[in-house]
Enzyme design. Structure first.
Site, PDB file in Angstrom:
ATOM      1  N   LYS A 263       0.813  -1.146   0.010  1.00 45.19           N
ATOM      2  CA  LYS A 263      -0.180   0.030  -0.019  1.00 45.19           C
ATOM      3  C   LYS A 263       0.852   1.334   0.162  1.00 45.19           C
ATOM      4  O   LYS A 263       0.412   2.146  -0.291  1.00 45.19           O
ATOM      5  CB  LYS A 263      -1.151  -0.021   1.218  1.00 45.19           C
ATOM      6  CG  LYS A 263      -2.294  -0.915   0.934  1.00 45.19           C
ATOM      7  CD  LYS A 263      -3.173  -0.947   2.204  1.00 45.19           C
ATOM      8  CE  LYS A 263      -4.514  -1.561   1.849  1.00 45.19           C
ATOM      9  NZ  LYS A 263      -5.115  -2.208   2.899  1.00 45.19           N
TER      10      LYS A 263
HETATM   11  N1  GLU Z   1      -8.897  -7.741   5.082  1.00 47.27           N
HETATM   12  C1  GLU Z   1      -7.899  -8.501   4.359  1.00 47.27           C
HETATM   13  C2  GLU Z   1      -7.212  -7.746   3.357  1.00 47.27           C
HETATM   14  O1  GLU Z   1      -7.249  -6.707   3.384  1.00 47.27           O
HETATM   15  C3  GLU Z   1      -8.886  -9.627   3.523  1.00 47.27           C
HETATM   16  C4  GLU Z   1      -9.481 -10.648   4.457  1.00 47.27           C
HETATM   17  C5  GLU Z   1     -10.254 -11.527   3.679  1.00 47.27           C
HETATM   18  O2  GLU Z   1     -10.729 -11.432   2.410  1.00 47.27           O
HETATM   19  O3  GLU Z   1     -10.603 -12.686   4.163  1.00 47.27           O
HETATM   20  O4  GLU Z   1      -6.098  -8.146   3.095  1.00 47.27           O
END
Ligand code: GLU
Length: 291
Positions: A263
């Site tokens: 990011k």
């Molecule tokens: N919040 C997680 C991420 O941004 C993804 C979680 C999921 O898809 O299980 O990597």
């Protein structure tokens, strides 16, 4: 046959990049092909890293990409009571225990074990929990809890695996070694994982499993970097009596050097690409979904 439900679940701790675009667009394409519904879930349990302005930017970037979702957005930080209830349920089974060590105490324990011949790491490269908190007497646990000592709640992995028995999941994508079809879960690789952090009554694994069940998610479509974590998710589903979705782990979009996108890298951020004139169609093509 009931409606298939998919979700895109970003964390608002930075701007979306090409990897997120691929995941969101693939979720949207698969939802369309299955005649299902797509949900957006904001995974913001980490108050130190997540910001509302990143969430607003995520929504803006997704709109620009042409990704649409139905119903309300679920924001994990608004649902700590749900995760707490699941922790209470697990606590009642005797499979979780408080551990009071600080980060530096844990690092010192790992270093000592490494010196004695090496200490195992989990699939993300993090040392397994090296401590003995599970062996604290209940009187000592009570004394420290009442004294206000901060603690994490950990899963007693071996006991949990013995309780749950052999677990599998159906993989319609592929794991890092090409695993597909019926996959046998190996949650032991993660050791005594934290389920309740010191600061919030959940962790990524628990929140994701509870939310997927509460939202009726039937198909989890996400990056291959979460393939190994699925073993923990299956274990928690079994212990909590939650339904089992089908999993589809997709390729990761890598940078020119073959590394996972971050990011923090401007060059692959959707806002940056947009500012340089890229269109949503260009992004589709860049991630290999050109049509
Ligand atoms: N919040 C997680 C991420 O941004 C993804 C979680 C999921 O898809 O299980 O990597």
């Amino acid at each position: 046959m009931h409606t298939r439900i998919l979700r895109f679940a970003p964390s608002p701790n930075g701007h979306l990049h090409l990897g997120h675009a691929y995941s969101a667009l693939l979720n949207q394409d698969m939802t369309r092909d299955l005649g299902g519904r797509l949900l957006l879930r904001i995974e913001d349990i980490d108050a130190t890293r997540c910001r509302p302005e990143y969430e607003a930017a995520i929504v803006e970037d997704l709109h620009w990409l042409g990704v649409t979702w139905d119903a309300d957005v679920r924001r994990q930080s608004a649902h700590f009571a749900d995760y707490r209830a699941s922790l209470d349920k697990l606590e009642a089974t005797g499979l979780i225990y408080p551990s009071f060590e600080s980060r530096s105490e844990i690092a010192a324990l790992v270093a000592a074990r490494d010196r004695k011949g090496g200490w195992p790491r989990d699939p993300d490269g993090v040392p397994l929990y090296p401590g003995n908190a599970r062996k604290l007497s209940s009187a000592e646990r009570e004394r420290r809890r009442r004294g206000g000592d901060a603690f994490a709640l950990r899963l007693a992995m071996d006991a949990a695996v013995a309780r749950a028995g052999v677990l599998t999941w159906t993989e319609t994508g592929a794991g890092p070694q090409g695993q597909t079809g019926l996959v046998v879960a190996a949650p032991q690789m993660w050791g005594d994982v934290v389920l309740g952090r010191k600061d919030v009554p959940t962790c990524y694994h628990l929140a994701v499993v509870v939310d997927d069940a509460l939202q009726g998610v039937t198909d989890v479509v996400r990056g291959r970097d979460l393939f190994c974590a699925t073993a923990v998710h299956r274990l928690l589903q079994a212990l909590l009596g939650l339904p089992e979705p089908v999993y589809h782990h997709h390729k990761l979009i890598l940078d020119a050097g073959g590394r996972k996108l971050s990011k923090a890298t401007l060059a692959t951020s959707l806002r940056e690409l947009r500012a340089h004139g890229a269109t949503a169609v260009d992004i589709r093509r860049m991630v290999g979904l050109g049509r």
